[in-house]
Design a protein around this motif. Structure first.
Motif, PDB file in Angstrom:
ATOM      1  N   UNK A  53       0.824  -1.203   0.000  1.00 35.80           N
ATOM      2  CA  UNK A  53       0.000   0.000   0.000  1.00 35.80           C
ATOM      3  C   UNK A  53       0.867   1.266   0.000  1.00 35.80           C
ATOM      4  N   UNK A  54       1.857   1.307   0.901  1.00 33.17           N
ATOM      5  CA  UNK A  54       2.720   2.486   0.988  1.00 33.17           C
ATOM      6  C   UNK A  54       3.543   2.688  -0.278  1.00 33.17           C
ATOM      7  N   UNK A  55       4.124   1.625  -0.795  1.00 36.22           N
ATOM      8  CA  UNK A  55       4.929   1.741  -2.011  1.00 36.22           C
ATOM      9  C   UNK A  55       4.090   2.250  -3.172  1.00 36.22           C
ATOM     10  N   UNK A  56       2.912   1.695  -3.335  1.00 42.15           N
ATOM     11  CA  UNK A  56       2.015   2.127  -4.408  1.00 42.15           C
ATOM     12  C   UNK A  56       1.667   3.603  -4.256  1.00 42.15           C
ATOM     13  N   UNK A  57       1.392   4.030  -3.036  1.00 47.12           N
ATOM     14  CA  UNK A  57       1.056   5.437  -2.762  1.00 47.12           C
ATOM     15  C   UNK A  57       2.213   6.353  -3.175  1.00 47.12           C
ATOM     16  N   UNK A  60       2.847   6.502  -6.994  1.00 46.55           N
ATOM     17  CA  UNK A  60       1.849   7.374  -7.642  1.00 46.55           C
ATOM     18  C   UNK A  60       2.130   8.845  -7.361  1.00 46.55           C
ATOM     19  N   UNK A  61       2.551   9.120  -6.125  1.00 49.71           N
ATOM     20  CA  UNK A  61       2.842  10.497  -5.714  1.00 49.71           C
ATOM     21  C   UNK A  61       4.066  11.033  -6.455  1.00 49.71           C
ATOM     22  N   UNK A  62       5.033  10.175  -6.697  1.00 48.56           N
ATOM     23  CA  UNK A  62       6.222  10.570  -7.441  1.00 48.56           C
ATOM     24  C   UNK A  62       7.387  11.029  -6.588  1.00 48.56           C
ATOM     25  N   UNK A  63       7.218  11.095  -5.299  1.00 51.93           N
ATOM     26  CA  UNK A  63       8.300  11.505  -4.394  1.00 51.93           C
ATOM     27  C   UNK A  63       8.026  10.937  -3.003  1.00 51.93           C
ATOM     28  N   UNK A  64       9.056  11.018  -2.147  1.00 50.37           N
ATOM     29  CA  UNK A  64       8.933  10.483  -0.793  1.00 50.37           C
ATOM     30  C   UNK A  64       9.843  11.284   0.139  1.00 50.37           C
ATOM     31  N   UNK A  65       9.390  11.467   1.375  1.00 44.89           N
ATOM     32  CA  UNK A  65      10.242  12.102   2.380  1.00 44.89           C
ATOM     33  C   UNK A  65      11.330  11.115   2.810  1.00 44.89           C
ATOM     34  N   UNK A  69      11.114   6.994   3.614  1.00 45.08           N
ATOM     35  CA  UNK A  69      11.911   5.993   2.906  1.00 45.08           C
ATOM     36  C   UNK A  69      12.670   5.109   3.903  1.00 45.08           C
ATOM     37  N   UNK A  70      13.251   5.723   4.918  1.00 46.49           N
ATOM     38  CA  UNK A  70      13.962   4.948   5.941  1.00 46.49           C
ATOM     39  C   UNK A  70      13.022   3.937   6.600  1.00 46.49           C
ATOM     40  N   UNK A  71      11.819   4.389   6.918  1.00 47.02           N
ATOM     41  CA  UNK A  71      10.844   3.491   7.552  1.00 47.02           C
ATOM     42  C   UNK A  71      10.476   2.332   6.637  1.00 47.02           C
ATOM     43  N   UNK A  72      10.218   2.636   5.382  1.00 45.94           N
ATOM     44  CA  UNK A  72       9.836   1.594   4.431  1.00 45.94           C
ATOM     45  C   UNK A  72      10.971   0.587   4.245  1.00 45.94           C
ATOM     46  N   UNK A  94      12.544  -1.173  -4.908  1.00 44.44           N
ATOM     47  CA  UNK A  94      13.533  -0.587  -5.817  1.00 44.44           C
ATOM     48  C   UNK A  94      12.969   0.655  -6.492  1.00 44.44           C
ATOM     49  N   UNK A  95      11.694   0.597  -6.894  1.00 44.56           N
ATOM     50  CA  UNK A  95      11.058   1.767  -7.522  1.00 44.56           C
ATOM     51  C   UNK A  95      10.947   2.915  -6.537  1.00 44.56           C
ATOM     52  N   UNK A  96      10.594   2.624  -5.298  1.00 48.95           N
ATOM     53  CA  UNK A  96      10.461   3.669  -4.283  1.00 48.95           C
ATOM     54  C   UNK A  96      11.818   4.316  -4.004  1.00 48.95           C
ATOM     55  N   UNK A  97      12.871   3.529  -3.983  1.00 45.91           N
ATOM     56  CA  UNK A  97      14.211   4.065  -3.721  1.00 45.91           C
ATOM     57  C   UNK A  97      14.674   5.017  -4.825  1.00 45.91           C
ATOM     58  N   UNK A  98      14.098   4.904  -6.020  1.00 43.28           N
ATOM     59  CA  UNK A  98      14.471   5.770  -7.140  1.00 43.28           C
ATOM     60  C   UNK A  98      13.668   7.075  -7.164  1.00 43.28           C
TER      61      UNK A  98
END
Length: 106
Positions: A53-57, A60-65, A69-72, A94-98
Motif C-alpha cells: 500500500x505504501x509503495x504504491x502510494x 503514484x505520488x512521485x516523491x517520498x520524504x 523511505x527509511x521506515x519503508x 527498488x522503484x520507491x528508492x528511485x
C-alpha cells in the motif's frame, strides 16, 4: 583409575550431554510451536499488505520524504529477513528508492 572414578567421570560427561540434548529438543519444540501459532504468518501478511500500500502510494505520488523511505526500507528488511518474506516486494522497494527524495516530513 578405579572403576568408581571412571563411573563418576562417565556419569558427569553423560549428564552434560543429556542436558544439552534436552535443551536442544526444547528449543526446537518452541520454534515449532511459534511457527504453528500463526503469529509469524499473520505479521508477514500484514507487513506485506502495508508495504504494498505504501509503495504504491509513493510511486503514484512521485516523491517520498527521507524519513518515510527509511521506515519503508526498515519494514522491508523485517519482512524479508526476519519474517522470511519472499521477494515479491523487492521490485516495488527498488522503484520507491528511485523516487525524488524530499527533506524530512512532519
Amino acid at each position: 583409575m578405579t572403576d568408581s572414578t571412571t563411573t563418576i567421570i562417565i556419569a558427569i560427561i553423560g549428564s552434560g550431554a543429556f542436558s544439552t540434548l534436552v535443551s536442544l529438543i526444547c528449543r526446537l519444540i518452541e520454534k515449532h510451536i511459534e511457527k504453528k501459532s500463526g503469529v509469524n504468518e499473520t505479521m508477514r501478511l500484514l507487513l506485506k499488505d502495508r508495504l504494498r500500500h505504501l509503495c504504491t502510494h509513493y510511486i503514484r505520488q512521485g516523491w517520498i520524504y527521507e524519513d518515510e523511505l527509511e521506515d519503508i526500507v526498515r519494514m522491508h528488511e523485517c519482512y524479508h529477513d526476519k519474517l522470511h518474506g519472499n521477494g515479491y516486494l523487492d521490485t516495488l522497494i527498488k522503484k520507491v528508492k528511485k523516487l525524488e527524495l524530499r527533506g524530512i516530513g512532519i
